[in-house]
Structures are given as C-alpha cells and as structure tokens.
Design a protein around this motif. Structure first.
Motif, PDB file in Angstrom:
ATOM      1  N   ARG A   9       0.809  -1.214   0.000  1.00 42.05           N
ATOM      2  CA  ARG A   9       0.000   0.000   0.000  1.00 42.05           C
ATOM      3  C   ARG A   9       0.846   1.270   0.000  1.00 42.05           C
ATOM      4  O   ARG A   9       0.327   2.378   0.085  1.00 42.05           O
ATOM      5  N   ARG A  11       3.546   3.917  -1.819  1.00 39.89           N
ATOM      6  CA  ARG A  11       3.961   4.354  -3.139  1.00 39.89           C
ATOM      7  C   ARG A  11       5.434   4.029  -3.348  1.00 39.89           C
ATOM      8  O   ARG A  11       6.224   4.024  -2.400  1.00 39.89           O
ATOM      9  N   GLY A 181      -6.807   7.497  -6.382  1.00 37.35           N
ATOM     10  CA  GLY A 181      -6.181   7.037  -5.152  1.00 37.35           C
ATOM     11  C   GLY A 181      -4.874   6.306  -5.360  1.00 37.35           C
ATOM     12  O   GLY A 181      -3.952   6.414  -4.545  1.00 37.35           O
ATOM     13  N   GLU A 182      -4.762   5.561  -6.472  1.00 34.66           N
ATOM     14  CA  GLU A 182      -3.533   4.777  -6.689  1.00 34.66           C
ATOM     15  C   GLU A 182      -2.317   5.646  -6.986  1.00 34.66           C
ATOM     16  O   GLU A 182      -1.185   5.175  -6.914  1.00 34.66           O
ATOM     17  N   ARG A 187      -3.862   7.745  -0.800  1.00 32.89           N
ATOM     18  CA  ARG A 187      -4.561   6.583  -1.327  1.00 32.89           C
ATOM     19  C   ARG A 187      -6.060   6.821  -1.471  1.00 32.89           C
ATOM     20  O   ARG A 187      -6.847   5.876  -1.574  1.00 32.89           O
ATOM     21  N   GLU A 188      -6.470   8.076  -1.476  1.00 33.67           N
ATOM     22  CA  GLU A 188      -7.882   8.407  -1.617  1.00 33.67           C
ATOM     23  C   GLU A 188      -8.107   9.223  -2.884  1.00 33.67           C
ATOM     24  O   GLU A 188      -7.300  10.070  -3.242  1.00 33.67           O
TER      25      GLU A 188
END
Length: 309
Positions: A9, A11, A181-182, A187-188
């Motif tokens: 999760r 980056r 998010g990605e 992540r939102e």
C-alpha cells in the motif's frame, strides 16, 4: 506478516525513501547487524550525518546536512523501525528487534525560515521561460509544458499525481480533474475544479496531442514516444525552465503556492485540506507556515474597538 504485505500500500517513492535512508545508515555505520540497532548506534549515525564532509555541485566541499534533512532521515528510519518492532513470529515473539533504537532520541526540531511559495514576479519569469524556451523540441512539447506548469500551479497536485493523470481523469462536462487514489499519497480519490486559465491551456494541449496521434491513456506524454510522461521527464523540464528563468524551484513549490494563495483568498482550511489530499489538517497548516507578513498586517489593521467581539 510478509514484507511484501507491508509495502503493497506504499507508493514506490515512499519505499525508495525508506531504502535510501537505511542504505545511508549502513554506509555511515559499516558492518551494521540487527544486534547493532541500538540507541547508541543511532546517536553515532546522527553525529556522522552532522559532521561528515561531502562534495557537492562542482567540487564544492560542505560539512553536515540541513536540520530538515536530519529530520527526514529520523522520520523515515523511525517509521521503518516501528514496523520492524511490530514483526512477530508464530509464537508472538519479536522476529528482529524488541525496541525501536530511536526510542529516547528526540525528534529533531526544525525552524523553517525560508519562503516556500513562488511570488508573482517569480511566476511571471517561469511562465515566460516556459512559453519562449527555445530548448523545446516542437510546438507540441511547448504546449504540453505550459499545461504541466499550469496544472501544478492551479491544482496543487503532487508530481507523482501529475505524471499519473489519465485523459479520462478530466470531466469535460463539469470541468473537474480527478486525482486517483492509486497515484495519491493518501490513497484516496479526490476531485479538483479546473481553473478557467488552466482549462484553456489543457484544451489547447489536447488539440495538439490529438494532432500528434498520441494514443496512450496518460494525459501528459513523452516528447517522442506514445507513452506517459515520467518523473525524470518532469525533472528535465524543470531544469531547463530554471536555467531559462533564473528562478530556482522544484515542482513541489507550486503546491505551496497553491495553498498560500487560496488561503489569502480566505478559503476554509477544511476545503484546502480536501483539495490538497491531506489526511489531517495539521499537514495542511504546515503549508501555511510562511504566510505573507503583509497579509497578516492587513488582518491586524482591520481590528478596532468598534468591531471587537
């Protein structure tokens, strides 16, 4: 818990930061083992960091690092060690270390005196250099770079979010830009309204993009290939604009500029938090730590005996 599960999760740039921090720790403290991860070892590391001599630029020798750099290493290593401490075997015993070696070592205190946002004169120079730069390969690249700079300025998005944008992230009907998010640090997903000036230049760029027959889903593309624009490509563009404009900047300064200028227009701090994709308001307020003193004076001057609550 498998290490991959921990990193899934995060980056790539975040993982890279952790790896580089631990790599430097190994470099300054050679032969480091798990047993050596103690408070004393970490004190040695920070002492080395503060006193070592380095060669930078064109052979210039400097001593130590800035306090903000020390804070960055402390923060990344602290996060990493907290995770290591949390790793248990099937009997619930620590797999690697029992205690975070940074426990008891105070978080470095940093006073930021430098101005982080770009002022009007600097922005004028940057835009002039972007528009007139003779280095650009062709008119398509010029229009792309103008759109990139204005996207950073008028949306406040991060570099990674910019290079990750798809054409489909533009809502042409409602004039909204979706940051997925990605690609976001939080992540939102979030949506940012598209400023009228940016809208004009995005459409101008997209017309040129169509003529170049670029089919990649990425919004911003390579100069010569039908593929997405990269972080290295952004660094190269900025490097050329810095040279042409005489203004030293990096992409993240547009994010500070976005935050300060919206705040000057009395935007609600919660709205600013949402636009910037922060998980808490504390992070948002850090972008306003260099609020212009002239604006503060204007605010103070509005006070009078008659309008006191």
């Amino acid at each position: 818990m498998d290490e991959k599960q921990y990193s899934e999760r995060l980056r790539p740039s975040t993982l890279k930061g952790y790896a580089e921090s631990f790599k430097l720790l190994n470099k300054l403290i050679p032969g480091l083992s798990v047993e050596d991860l103690t408070r004393e070892t970490m004190n040695r590391f920070f002492k080395q960091l503060e006193t070592r001599k380095r060669i930078v630029g064109k052979g210039r020798e400097v001593n130590g690092v800035r306090a903000s750099t020390t804070l960055t290493y402390w923060s990344k290593l602290n996060t990493f060690f907290e995770w290591v401490v949390s790793q248990k075997d099937n009997k619930g015993k620590p797999k690697y270390i029992r205690v975070n070696p940074l426990l008891g070592i105070r978080r470095p205190q940093v006073k930021y005196d430098d101005r982080r946002w770009l002022n009007h004169q600097e922005l004028e120079k940057i835009m002039t250099a972007t528009i007139l730069n003779a280095h650009w390969l062709n008119n398509y690249v010029r229009k792309r770079n103008i759109a990139i700079i204005l996207t950073l300025l008028f949306t406040g998005i991060r570099s990674g979010e910019l290079v990750g944008l798809y054409v489909s992230d533009i809502d042409f009907e409602r004039r909204l830009l979706t940051i997925r998010g990605e690609t976001s640090k939080s992540r939102e997903h979030r949506k940012v309204p598209i400023n009228p000036k940016l809208w004009t230049h995005l459409n101008d760029y997209l017309d040129a993009r169509k003529k170049e027959n670029k089919m990649t889903p990425y919004l911003f593309t390579s100069s010569t290939k039908d593929e997405g624009f990269t972080a290295d490509g952004l660094k190269s563009v900025v490097k050329h604009i810095v040279k042409a404009s005489g203004v030293k900047f990096h992409p993240h300064r547009f994010r500070h500029t976005f935050a300060v200028n919206l705040s000057l227009r009395n935007i609600d701090v919660y709205h600013l938090k949402v636009l910037m994709g922060h998980q808490n308001i504390d992070m948002t307020t850090k972008y306003l730590r260099h609020f212009p003193q002239t604006k503060m004076r204007e605010d103070i001057n509005t006070l009078s005996l008659e309008n006191m609550a």
